[in-house]
Design a protein around this motif. Structure first.
Motif, mmCIF file in Angstrom:
data_model
loop_
_atom_site.group_PDB
_atom_site.id
_atom_site.type_symbol
_atom_site.label_atom_id
_atom_site.label_comp_id
_atom_site.label_asym_id
_atom_site.label_seq_id
_atom_site.Cartn_x
_atom_site.Cartn_y
_atom_site.Cartn_z
ATOM 1 N N MET A 1 0.835 -1.208 0.000
ATOM 2 C CA MET A 1 0.000 0.000 0.000
ATOM 3 C C MET A 1 0.862 1.246 0.000
ATOM 4 S SD MET A 1 -2.864 1.502 0.012
ATOM 5 C CE MET A 1 -3.132 3.246 0.164
ATOM 6 N N ALA A 2 1.758 1.308 0.989
ATOM 7 C CA ALA A 2 2.588 2.513 1.090
ATOM 8 C C ALA A 2 3.536 2.625 -0.098
ATOM 9 C CB ALA A 2 3.379 2.499 2.394
ATOM 10 N N ALA A 5 1.712 4.202 -2.773
ATOM 11 C CA ALA A 5 1.513 5.618 -2.441
ATOM 12 C C ALA A 5 2.743 6.432 -2.809
ATOM 13 C CB ALA A 5 1.189 5.770 -0.956
ATOM 14 N N GLY A 6 3.930 5.865 -2.591
ATOM 15 C CA GLY A 6 5.150 6.587 -2.933
ATOM 16 C C GLY A 6 5.248 6.856 -4.416
ATOM 17 N N ILE A 7 4.966 5.814 -5.217
ATOM 18 C CA ILE A 7 5.030 5.994 -6.674
ATOM 19 C C ILE A 7 4.001 7.023 -7.114
ATOM 20 C CG2 ILE A 7 4.729 4.812 -8.869
ATOM 21 C CD1 ILE A 7 5.634 2.249 -7.291
ATOM 22 N N LEU A 9 2.763 9.415 -5.408
ATOM 23 C CA LEU A 9 3.173 10.758 -4.971
ATOM 24 C C LEU A 9 4.213 11.339 -5.912
ATOM 25 C CD1 LEU A 9 2.941 12.931 -2.858
ATOM 26 C CD2 LEU A 9 4.622 11.732 -1.490
ATOM 27 N N VAL A 10 5.229 10.543 -6.254
ATOM 28 C CA VAL A 10 6.301 11.061 -7.114
ATOM 29 C C VAL A 10 5.755 11.411 -8.493
ATOM 30 C CG1 VAL A 10 8.436 10.453 -8.274
ATOM 31 C CG2 VAL A 10 8.118 9.854 -5.891
ATOM 32 N N ILE A 13 3.746 14.580 -8.282
ATOM 33 C CA ILE A 13 4.593 15.771 -8.173
ATOM 34 C C ILE A 13 5.138 16.157 -9.533
ATOM 35 C CG2 ILE A 13 6.822 16.565 -7.311
ATOM 36 C CD1 ILE A 13 6.258 15.111 -4.729
ATOM 37 N N SER A 17 3.992 19.531 -11.558
ATOM 38 C CA SER A 17 4.995 20.556 -11.859
ATOM 39 C C SER A 17 5.007 20.861 -13.348
ATOM 40 C CB SER A 17 6.385 20.091 -11.413
ATOM 41 O OG SER A 17 6.387 19.768 -10.056
ATOM 42 N N SER A 20 1.765 22.689 -14.426
ATOM 43 C CA SER A 20 1.750 24.076 -13.951
ATOM 44 C C SER A 20 2.632 24.949 -14.827
ATOM 45 C CB SER A 20 2.244 24.152 -12.499
ATOM 46 O OG SER A 20 1.566 23.241 -11.718
ATOM 47 N N ILE B 61 1.977 7.758 4.892
ATOM 48 C CA ILE B 61 1.409 8.422 3.715
ATOM 49 C C ILE B 61 0.429 7.484 3.041
ATOM 50 C CG2 ILE B 61 1.950 9.248 1.404
ATOM 51 C CD1 ILE B 61 4.594 10.204 2.450
ATOM 52 N N SER B 62 -0.811 7.880 2.906
ATOM 53 C CA SER B 62 -1.770 7.099 2.117
ATOM 54 C C SER B 62 -2.935 7.997 1.777
ATOM 55 C CB SER B 62 -2.247 5.874 2.887
ATOM 56 O OG SER B 62 -3.211 6.265 3.822
ATOM 57 N N LEU B 63 -3.812 7.511 0.907
ATOM 58 C CA LEU B 63 -4.969 8.330 0.527
ATOM 59 C C LEU B 63 -5.918 8.501 1.709
ATOM 60 C CD1 LEU B 63 -5.791 7.268 -3.105
ATOM 61 C CD2 LEU B 63 -4.882 9.426 -2.287
ATOM 62 N N ILE B 80 2.231 16.588 2.481
ATOM 63 C CA ILE B 80 2.240 16.140 1.079
ATOM 64 C C ILE B 80 1.956 17.319 0.166
ATOM 65 C CG2 ILE B 80 0.986 14.773 -0.611
ATOM 66 C CD1 ILE B 80 0.608 12.649 1.443
ATOM 67 N N ILE B 83 4.803 19.711 -0.113
ATOM 68 C CA ILE B 83 5.902 19.205 -0.944
ATOM 69 C C ILE B 83 5.550 19.341 -2.417
ATOM 70 C CG2 ILE B 83 7.162 17.128 -1.586
ATOM 71 C CD1 ILE B 83 7.053 16.294 1.322
ATOM 72 N N VAL B 84 4.302 19.020 -2.768
ATOM 73 C CA VAL B 84 3.886 19.169 -4.169
ATOM 74 C C VAL B 84 4.071 20.615 -4.616
ATOM 75 C CG1 VAL B 84 1.915 19.118 -5.713
ATOM 76 C CG2 VAL B 84 2.285 17.231 -4.146
ATOM 77 N N PHE B 87 7.647 21.626 -5.219
ATOM 78 C CA PHE B 87 8.213 21.246 -6.514
ATOM 79 C C PHE B 87 7.641 22.098 -7.636
ATOM 80 C CE2 PHE B 87 9.880 17.714 -4.225
ATOM 81 C CZ PHE B 87 11.037 17.420 -4.899
ATOM 82 N N ILE B 88 6.351 22.434 -7.554
ATOM 83 C CA ILE B 88 5.774 23.312 -8.588
ATOM 84 C C ILE B 88 6.496 24.659 -8.586
ATOM 85 C CG2 ILE B 88 3.709 24.585 -9.242
ATOM 86 C CD1 ILE B 88 2.060 22.260 -8.230
ATOM 87 N N THR B 456 6.558 6.491 5.823
ATOM 88 C CA THR B 456 6.521 5.516 4.736
ATOM 89 C C THR B 456 6.173 4.117 5.220
ATOM 90 O OG1 THR B 456 8.865 5.123 4.988
ATOM 91 C CG2 THR B 456 8.215 6.781 3.385
ATOM 92 N N LEU B 525 13.194 13.002 -4.786
ATOM 93 C CA LEU B 525 12.120 12.229 -5.427
ATOM 94 C C LEU B 525 12.567 10.795 -5.674
ATOM 95 C CD1 LEU B 525 10.396 14.534 -8.058
ATOM 96 C CD2 LEU B 525 9.690 13.959 -5.754
ATOM 97 N N LEU B 528 12.449 8.892 -2.533
ATOM 98 C CA LEU B 528 11.075 8.549 -2.179
ATOM 99 C C LEU B 528 10.619 7.327 -2.972
ATOM 100 C CD1 LEU B 528 9.134 10.084 -0.301
ATOM 101 C CD2 LEU B 528 8.177 11.190 -2.293
ATOM 102 N N LEU B 529 10.919 7.363 -4.266
ATOM 103 C CA LEU B 529 10.493 6.276 -5.155
ATOM 104 C C LEU B 529 11.171 4.962 -4.759
ATOM 105 C CD1 LEU B 529 8.654 6.310 -7.625
ATOM 106 C CD2 LEU B 529 10.678 6.469 -9.033
#
Lengths: 200, 557
Positions: A1-2, A5-7, A9-10, A13, A17, A20, B61-63, B80, B83-84, B87-88, B456, B525, B528-529
């Protein structure tokens, strides 16, 4: 699950970006859509266009409604706008077949054209690029909207009242404003027209 | 588009929107019912307190964080989202910097107004969405454990505040405003692309919504700190981070009304210009209202991070903070001083030499609490027997160093004669990028790295990538800000899309720094990945939340 969520999120983002940035890059960068007349334009001639401003549509009670205007390139056009009802109107143009308030130029503002039926306001403008333009009223964009066709050749030199033109949608089939929104104003308008006829 | 088409499109879009809302509500109800039943079985009367005490799941972190209303979930939401937006806004910053490579605009040639939009969006989003958002997120996330909350109430209000704040940020992004972050009136009222942007009115609404959202959050958090704090923790033993959050939020609540009032008046001026551009008023009036808020906001953006440094340092030095009392006093002293120094942003506006001297002197007094804080950090490290150098610790040390440079460049520019030279130049940009890159960005990332296993769900971050992230951020921000500071001292004007050719070397140095920072964030990033794709390796506890134990422990750093 987490892990997912990481993928997510990245990817979110990066996508946000990028979008925008694209969105900002598409911002309008010219005032009045770049439509303001530059100085030292060549002038090939002049022409006059008279048009009635009515919340039901341009030229609502004078011949074809919302006529397409055919204007030759590099002609100085004098727009004569006549108030028909007692509502505020503008004569606004922009490049393209649809109205676009972000890149528009208002030739006649609601301050110049007072809300007295019969009042006349004039504005001159010279179209310096060919193509399809839209002219509309910022207060009644649903009804008072039509096209201007600017051609490079002045062969026919037609005027606004040419009967060959009409907008694609028959106007009388759908009248949102005059039917639902502004019956009262229409009533007042008709009364005043009758009164004007009686005075004459 | 014809009216019929418009109606059909609108109804289809609205239907999808309502279907989405229904699904969200369905998900919310099912999750909430499940947790409510579990909380009832354990004799908890609200599920938030139950989650904080018993379950570790809500801290990852989750929905689910976006539909649960307990403090941790709301903290994760804010983190979250911030952070978004980081980056923007960071992308905007890097592109803006690259466009300055040549003295004449090349990337934006003929459409220089794009540079103005990028500057404005970068500034507003970084301050209101990243700095305030990450500080609120960390406060919501950490305070329940720090204060051992008796009950975690008013989650609904916090949730509302989050959505209002987020919508405000989206409005600002959508408005593509180019009014600079201070909204000075004659420009802000011109709704043309070369004025403040055609949709600047939306940006004014957006700022107002952000302020309303943060105000609600601030009231909930202050209430948590004062009333919901456990009886076992008197004010004199409260962690320094809680103190810093308390002072920050009081500072916010005291100064935010100035901006909110000014923005309402500005919005009225779109329709009927009487307040700031009328015959009996002056645009300077708006500037004064704005900076009465605008100076406290820059302290609001760093004060929570000061508190976080106090929490992070002891974990790696192994001793207590050198002086708890002076730490609280220093943080508290910034509270009145922040309201007294706003005039040093307006020294060239011609409000008189007396006021100039007053604000210049008041600005000098800010050195006292800042120096107490910095010496407190140094004292903590000085008295340690052994300092463990880890990624968060590196961020902290770099932050302290950057703050010293940024603080000194800031204080000397508040001196009246020097201000004549540096006002409106890149010196100022260099000054606050030293502080913001070192403290706001650096300490926020240090905290995120410390919270990594909890956020995480038991993963460990890749130290190599984190090291690169730190090194590139630190080196890049030093190069960038130093290029600006030196160029600015020689008179390089800021906020313009072109510049005199003799400043090209300073601009190009700053561009190199900016690009290095941008590349550095990509390592975050990647980290994180990578770490979240791997299987969980440790427990989900972390060292930072354990405020009453100094020594580092397993999990986290």
């Amino acid at each position: 699950m987490a892990g997912k969520a990481g993928i997510v999120l990245v990817v979110t983002i990066l996508l946000l970006s990028g979008f925008s940035l694209l969105y900002v890059f598409n911002a309008p960068t010219q005032t009045a859509g770049g439509l303001t007349d530059p100085s030292n334009l060549p002038v090939k001639g002049t022409m006059n266009i008279t048009i009635y401003a009515d919340s039901g549509g341009w030229n609502y009670s004078h011949g074809p409604i919302n006529p397409t205007l055919y204007i030759p390139l590099d002609y100085i056009v004098t727009f004569t706008v006549i108030e028909e009802d007692n509502l505020p109107h503008t004569l606004t143009i922009n490049k393209g077949a649809k109205e676009n308030s972000g890149a528009s130029l208002t030739l006649v503002s609601s301050g110049q054209l007072t809300q007295v039926p019969g009042h006349v306001a004039k504005a001159t403008y010279e179209f310096f690029t060919t193509g399809v333009y839209t002219y509309w009223c910022t207060f009644h964009p649903a009804t008072m909207v039509a096209q201007i066709q600017v051609n490079a050749t002045a062969s026919n030199g037609t005027t606004a009242n040419s009967s060959a033109v009409n907008s694609a949608v028959p106007f009388h089939s759908f009248q949102p404003y005059s039917n639902f929104v502004e019956p009262v104003s229409m009533m007042i308008m008709k009364t005043m027209k009758t009164a004007a006829v009686m005075v004459h | 588009m014809s009216s019929t088409g418009l109606l059909i499109t609108a109804s289809i879009v609205l239907s999808f929107f309502f279907i989405f809302l229904f699904l969200l509500y369905y998900k919310y109800l099912s999750v909430k019912t499940e947790v409510d039943v579990a909380a009832n079985n354990e004799n908890y009367y609200d599920y938030s307190s139950y989650l904080i005490d018993k379950k570790k799941t809500s801290s990852a972190i989750s929905l689910n964080s976006f539909i649960m209303n307990d403090s941790k979930s709301i903290g994760i939401r804010f983190l979250i989202t911030s952070i978004v937006f980081f980056f923007i806004a960071g992308t905007f910053g890097v592109i803006m910097r690259v466009s300055l490579f040549y003295p004449h605009p090349t990337l934006f040639a003929g459409k220089e107004v794009l540079y103005d939009i990028l500057t404005t969006e970068h500034a507003i989003l970084m301050i209101y969405m990243w700095a305030i958002g990450s500080a609120l997120g960390l406060a919501y996330y950490l305070l329940p454990r720090f204060l051992k909350l008796k009950s975690d109430k008013f989650g609904n209000f916090s949730s509302w505040s989050y959505w209002i704040w987020l919508l405000g940020g989206i409005f600002i992004l959508l408005s593509r405003t180019s009014t600079r972050w201070y909204y000075y009136p004659p420009l802000a009222l011109e709704l043309t692309p070369y004025g403040a942007g055609s949709m600047n009115w939306l940006a004014v609404i957006g700022i107002e919504m952000i302020m309303i959202g943060v105000t609600i959050s601030a009231i909930v958090l202050v209430r948590n700190i004062i009333y919901e704090r456990s009886d076992s923790i008197p004010l004199s033993k409260m962690p320094l981070f809680a103190w810093s959050v308390l002072f920050t939020l009081i500072m916010f609540l005291a100064s935010a009304p100035f901006l909110m009032t000014a923005m309402i008046m500005l919005f009225y001026d779109f329709v009927n210009p009487v307040f700031f551009t009328g015959s009996s008023s002056s645009p300077l009036f708006f500037a004064e209202l704005f900076w009465t808020w605008g100076h406290p906001i820059v302290y609001i953006a760093i004060l929570p991070q000061f508190g976080l440094i106090y929490e992070i340092l002891p974990k790696f030095t192994g001793n207590k903070v050198y002086s708890y009392t002076s730490g609280v006093i220093a943080l508290g002293l910034l509270l009145p001083l922040s309201e007294l120094v706003w005039g040093h942003h307006l020294m060239e506006s011609g409000f008189g030499i007396e006021w100039g001297l007053f604000f210049s002197t008041a600005s000098l007094f800010v050195v006292i609490p800042s120096a107490i804080t910095v010496f407190n950090y140094i004292g903590t490290m000085w008295t340690a027997t052994k300092i463990r150098i880890t990624i968060p610790m590196l961020f902290v040390i770099n932050g302290i160093m950057d703050f010293v440079i940024g603080g000194i460049t800031g204080v000397i520019t508040a001196v009246l004669p020097l201000n004549e030279q540096t006002h409106g130049t890149y010196w100022v940009t260099g000054h606050f990028h030293f502080v913001f890159m070192g403290i706001t960005v650096g300490i926020a990332f240090a905290s995120i790295y410390m919270l990594w296993p909890s956020l995480t769900g038991g993963r460990v971050y890749n130290r190599r990538l984190a090291g690169w992230h730190f090194a590139l951020t630190a080196v890049g921000s030093m190069i960038m800000s130093m290029g600006w500071t030196v160029g600015g001292f020689l008179g390089m004007p800021r906020y313009v899309s072109g510049y005199f050719a003799r400043y090209q070397i300073y601009q190009d140095v700053a561009i190199i720094g900016g690009v290095i920072i941008g590349i550095g964030q990509l390592f975050f990033l990647a980290n994180l990945l990578l770490s979240m794709s791997a299987a969980p390796q440790t427990e989900t506890s972390n060292a930072l939340e354990d405020a009453y134990k100094n020594l580092s422990m397993a999990g986290g750093e």
